[in-house]
Design a protein around this motif. Structure first.
Motif: not given
Length: 122
Positions: A109-122
């Motif tokens: 994989f040679d191109s990447w996004g900047q990322g997005t945070q996923v947070t899952v609470s219990s």
């Protein structure tokens, strides 16, 4: 080279759902495979799922991801998605979309996004 922007992360309770989006510009998105990866705090980046250039092949990290997540794409709109259902706290991570110019979804994989945070609470 295709440029990627991922979005759609946020906070969710366990059992909930989120849909991540990956918007592409430039390059040749329609001939590139797309993958989703994630990196949790203190862990290495790991593969989540990928889809071939035409959507004909999809790959998932394991059976649990295959049962809960769905990767898809819309080449006409230069978009890819990761639908995540039945979220678990262990899904908490920064999620990245990436493009594989080879088209098959097996990397590299040679191109990447900047990322997005996923947070899952219990």
């Amino acid at each position: 080279q295709v440029r990627l922007h991922d979005s759609g992360g946020g906070f969710q309770q366990a059992g909930g759902s989120l849909r991540l989006s990956c918007a592409a510009s430039g390059g040749t998105f329609s001939s590139s495979a797309v993958g989703w990866f994630r990196r949790a705090i203190g862990r290495e980046r790991e593969f989540v799922a990928s889809i071939s250039w035409n959507g004909g092949q999809t790959y998932y990290a394991d059976d649990s991801d295959r049962a809960r997540f769905t990767i898809s794409r819309n080449n006409a709109e230069n978009m890819a998605y990761l639908q995540m259902n039945s979220l678990k706290p262990e899904d908490t991570a920064v999620y990245y979309c990436a493009a594989d110019s080879g088209g098959r979804g097996l990397g590299p994989f040679d191109s990447w996004g900047q990322g997005t945070q996923v947070t899952v609470s219990s």
